[in-house]
Design a protein around this motif. Structure first.
Motif, PDB file in Angstrom:
ATOM      1  N   THR A 133       0.845  -1.106  -0.070  1.00 44.96           N
ATOM      2  CA  THR A 133      -0.092   0.037   0.073  1.00 44.96           C
ATOM      3  C   THR A 133       0.788   0.967   0.015  1.00 44.96           C
ATOM      4  O   THR A 133       0.584   2.157  -0.784  1.00 44.96           O
ATOM      5  N   ALA A 174       2.884   1.529  -3.327  1.00 46.42           N
ATOM      6  CA  ALA A 174       1.932   1.962  -4.480  1.00 46.42           C
ATOM      7  C   ALA A 174       1.568   3.470  -4.377  1.00 46.42           C
ATOM      8  O   ALA A 174       1.492   4.213  -5.450  1.00 46.42           O
ATOM      9  N   SER A 217       2.524   5.947  -7.118  1.00 45.82           N
ATOM     10  CA  SER A 217       1.488   6.870  -8.189  1.00 45.82           C
ATOM     11  C   SER A 217       1.584   8.045  -7.844  1.00 45.82           C
ATOM     12  O   SER A 217       1.253   9.107  -8.840  1.00 45.82           O
ATOM     13  N   ALA A 276      -2.520   3.391  -8.224  1.00 42.87           N
ATOM     14  CA  ALA A 276      -2.007   2.695  -6.866  1.00 42.87           C
ATOM     15  C   ALA A 276      -2.676   1.286  -6.653  1.00 42.87           C
ATOM     16  O   ALA A 276      -2.123   0.519  -6.312  1.00 42.87           O
ATOM     17  N   ILE A 330      -0.526  -1.032  -8.932  1.00 38.23           N
ATOM     18  CA  ILE A 330       0.561  -1.103  -8.441  1.00 38.23           C
ATOM     19  C   ILE A 330       0.528  -2.050  -6.934  1.00 38.23           C
ATOM     20  O   ILE A 330       1.320  -2.934  -6.645  1.00 38.23           O
ATOM     21  N   ARG A 331      -0.567  -1.891  -6.022  1.00 44.61           N
ATOM     22  CA  ARG A 331      -0.632  -2.491  -4.979  1.00 44.61           C
ATOM     23  C   ARG A 331      -0.872  -3.872  -5.193  1.00 44.61           C
ATOM     24  O   ARG A 331      -0.430  -4.805  -4.757  1.00 44.61           O
ATOM     25  N   SER A 352       2.345  -5.554  -6.534  1.00 43.32           N
ATOM     26  CA  SER A 352       3.461  -5.761  -5.526  1.00 43.32           C
ATOM     27  C   SER A 352       2.953  -7.193  -4.623  1.00 43.32           C
ATOM     28  O   SER A 352       4.008  -7.906  -4.216  1.00 43.32           O
TER      29      SER A 352
END
Length: 118
Positions: free
Chosen positions: A50, A53, A57, A72, A75-76, A79
């Motif tokens: 979190t 991200a 972002s 975000a 990306i989260r 990841s």
């Protein structure tokens, strides 16, 4: 590290401490990560994903604030899935998105490209 205390209506106090795990200096192109000790559990992995991200972002889309939450989220999820190709591909398709060839070329030149699995 930040800490604060909140007094509840029941007169109890809740003390909260938090530390910033990731910081991106956009002007210097530096990404600072806080090391973790030991094996990370689900909470630690989710917290890192979190924060990672959000930082990335916000750094990339600082001029387009309305786009930050979607990037975000992607990306989260990436990841949490260790940026595996199949997971990223599915995540992007579920949002009706795709990587451009120049994005894939960039990822192949970074350390993220090293962790991708075929």
């Amino acid at each position: 590290m930040v800490g604060y205390s909140v007094k509840l209506s029941s007169r109890k106090a809740v003390d909260v401490k938090a530390s910033r795990m990731i910081r991106w200096e956009r002007e210097n192109s530096k990404l600072h990560l806080q090391r973790t000790h030991g094996t990370a559990g689900y909470r630690e992995k989710l917290e890192f994903a979190t924060n990672f991200a959000d930082e990335i972002s916000q750094g990339l889309l600082f001029e387009m604030a309305d786009k930050i939450p979607l990037l975000a989220e992607i990306i989260r999820i990436g990841s949490l899935m260790d940026f595996q190709d199949a997971a990223i591909e599915y995540s992007l398709k579920s949002k009706n998105l795709q990587l451009f060839p120049e994005d894939e070329a960039f990822l192949d030149t970074t350390s993220l490209g090293d962790s991708k699995s075929c």
